[in-house]
Write an enzyme that holds these catalytic residues in place. Structure first.
Site, PDB file in Angstrom:
ATOM      1  N   ASN A 198       0.927  -0.757   0.045  1.00 19.07           N
ATOM      2  CA  ASN A 198      -0.069   0.314   0.163  1.00 19.07           C
ATOM      3  C   ASN A 198       0.868   1.192  -0.521  1.00 19.07           C
ATOM      4  OD1 ASN A 198      -1.778   2.056   0.146  1.00 19.07           O
ATOM      5  ND2 ASN A 198      -2.145   1.472   2.862  1.00 19.07           N
ATOM      6  N   TRP A 199       0.786   1.879  -1.006  1.00 18.33           N
ATOM      7  CA  TRP A 199       2.168   3.159  -1.486  1.00 18.33           C
ATOM      8  C   TRP A 199       1.785   4.232  -0.922  1.00 18.33           C
ATOM      9  CZ3 TRP A 199       4.240   3.085  -6.661  1.00 18.33           C
ATOM     10  CH2 TRP A 199       4.749   1.637  -7.132  1.00 18.33           C
ATOM     11  N   LYS A 200       0.287   4.007   0.019  1.00 25.32           N
ATOM     12  CA  LYS A 200      -0.462   5.685   0.071  1.00 25.32           C
ATOM     13  C   LYS A 200       0.504   6.735  -0.533  1.00 25.32           C
ATOM     14  CE  LYS A 200       0.059   3.539   4.652  1.00 25.32           C
ATOM     15  NZ  LYS A 200       0.161   3.537   5.792  1.00 25.32           N
ATOM     16  N   HIS A 220      -9.764   1.586   4.396  1.00 24.98           N
ATOM     17  CA  HIS A 220      -8.275   1.590   5.738  1.00 24.98           C
ATOM     18  C   HIS A 220      -8.620   2.707   6.900  1.00 24.98           C
ATOM     19  CE1 HIS A 220      -4.002   2.876   6.550  1.00 24.98           C
ATOM     20  NE2 HIS A 220      -3.861   1.932   6.430  1.00 24.98           N
ATOM     21  N   GLU A 222      -6.625   5.424   7.257  1.00 24.26           N
ATOM     22  CA  GLU A 222      -6.528   6.893   6.937  1.00 24.26           C
ATOM     23  C   GLU A 222      -7.682   7.443   6.532  1.00 24.26           C
ATOM     24  OE1 GLU A 222      -2.380   5.699   5.747  1.00 24.26           O
ATOM     25  OE2 GLU A 222      -1.432   5.236   7.284  1.00 24.26           O
ATOM     26  N   GLU A 246      -5.608  -4.534  10.555  1.00 24.77           N
ATOM     27  CA  GLU A 246      -4.883  -3.367  10.348  1.00 24.77           C
ATOM     28  C   GLU A 246      -4.567  -2.545  12.218  1.00 24.77           C
ATOM     29  OE1 GLU A 246      -2.470  -1.823   6.643  1.00 24.77           O
ATOM     30  OE2 GLU A 246      -3.808  -1.005   7.244  1.00 24.77           O
ATOM     31  N   GLY A 262       2.158   2.605  10.654  1.00 20.76           N
ATOM     32  CA  GLY A 262       3.397   3.466  10.623  1.00 20.76           C
ATOM     33  C   GLY A 262       4.348   3.603  12.064  1.00 20.76           C
ATOM     34  N   SER A 287       3.135  -1.842  10.351  1.00 23.93           N
ATOM     35  CA  SER A 287       4.794  -1.648  10.846  1.00 23.93           C
ATOM     36  C   SER A 287       5.361  -3.344  10.622  1.00 23.93           C
ATOM     37  CB  SER A 287       4.865  -1.671  12.562  1.00 23.93           C
ATOM     38  OG  SER A 287       3.905  -0.688  12.484  1.00 23.93           O
ATOM     39  N   GLY A 316       2.766  -1.004   4.282  1.00 25.61           N
ATOM     40  CA  GLY A 316       2.396   0.579   3.879  1.00 25.61           C
ATOM     41  C   GLY A 316       4.116   0.399   3.690  1.00 25.61           C
ATOM     42  N   GLY A 317       5.209   1.350   4.937  1.00 24.06           N
ATOM     43  CA  GLY A 317       6.616   1.746   4.207  1.00 24.06           C
ATOM     44  C   GLY A 317       7.312   0.682   3.548  1.00 24.06           C
TER      45      GLY A 317
HETATM   46  P1  PGA Z   1       3.237   0.249   7.471  1.00 19.48           P
HETATM   47  O1  PGA Z   1       1.483   0.745   6.792  1.00 19.48           O
HETATM   48  O2  PGA Z   1       3.094  -1.302   6.971  1.00 19.48           O
HETATM   49  O3  PGA Z   1       3.566   1.550   6.857  1.00 19.48           O
HETATM   50  O4  PGA Z   1       2.277   0.554   9.467  1.00 19.48           O
HETATM   51  C1  PGA Z   1       0.555  -0.100   6.656  1.00 19.48           C
HETATM   52  C2  PGA Z   1      -0.816  -0.236   6.265  1.00 19.48           C
HETATM   53  O5  PGA Z   1      -1.393   1.258   6.672  1.00 19.48           O
HETATM   54  O6  PGA Z   1      -1.107  -0.137   4.746  1.00 19.48           O
END
Ligand code: PGA
Length: 250
Positions: A9-11, A94, A96, A166, A172, A212, A233-234
């Protein structure tokens, strides 16, 4: 249990002009992966991503969609537009987007049904806040999210859905749920799906952990019986890290 799916998930990261080369890097780095490898990118990167992934083992996903087919929805993107581009997966719900973009359990449900009707695979996110975890209501909260997300979806379609668990406090933050904490909730989600549908259906649904997940902790999490993959994500922004995670999914 379900098919292993590792999805990046590049965001709001990477530029359209970087996308083609980066997807090629991911294709190369994740060669031989025994799981489904997916990169979910910003809308503006999708066409380059699809072009770079064409004919490879990597599939492309979007990070959102609108639940209506077309019309006066300035700034929105429909399922048909994603399908037309060659996109296969789409993230919804998600945390966010729930926090910043008015995503609700109701819009998640509408989006899931729309995606399924157009042949897109929904990645439905759920998860509790730290406050909810500390109050001991994690599973109650997630049960509401899951029941509402799957409302009106029959068993045949439910099997195609991916659930991403999640915990908000782990996204994050570098603070991963322990293997056992993640497994406990993913097992709870599986049991809930068995109640909503039946055992066989629940077993076929891919349940990912996200928050994470990285090259160091992926193997432990993915070894758990009810964790069938990850939403990353990251660590999906560095091909070598992402490849360690896809390599651990077997
Ligand atoms: P993260 O993000 O791996 O950077 O914690 C995961 C996500 O929000 O899908």
């Amino acid at each position: 249990m379900g098919k292993y799916v590792i999805a990046g998930n590049w965001k709001m990261n990477k530029l359209p002009s970087e996308t083609y080369d980066y997807i090629k890097e991911v294709v190369e780095a994740t060669k031989g992966a025994e799981c489904e490898v997916v990169c979910c990118t910003p809308y503006v990167c999708l066409s380059e991503a699809v072009k770079a992934a064409e004919g490879t083992h990597v599939s492309i996903g979007a990070e959102n969609l609108h639940f209506e087919d077309k019309g006066a929805f300035t700034g929105e993107v429909s399922a048909d537009m994603l399908v037309d581009l060659g996109v296969k997966y789409v993230i919804m719900g998600h945390s966010e987007r729930r926090e910043y973009n008015n995503e609700t359990d109701e819009t998640v449900n509408l989006k899931a049904k729309k995606a399924l009707s157009k042949g897109l695979i929904p990645i439905v996110c759920c998860g509790e806040s730290l406050e909810q975890r500390e109050a001991g209501i994690t599973m109650d909260w997630i049960a509401i999210q899951i029941k509402k997300a799957f409302a009106g979806i029959d068993a045949a379609d439910a099997k195609k859905v991916i659930v991403a668990y999640e915990p908000i406090w782990a996204i994050g933050t570098g603070k991963t749920a322990t293997d056992d904490q993640a497994e406990e909730v993913c097992a709870g989600i599986r049991a809930l799906l068995a109640d909503l549908y039946d055992d066989a259906t629940a077993k076929e649904i891919t349940i990912q952990y996200g928050g994470s997940m990285n090259a160091k902790n992926a193997a432990g999490l993915l070894a758990k019986p009810n964790i069938d993959g990850g939403l990353i994500g990251g660590a999906s922004l560095v091909a070598a890290d992402f490849a360690v995670i896809t390599g651990a999914a077997k």
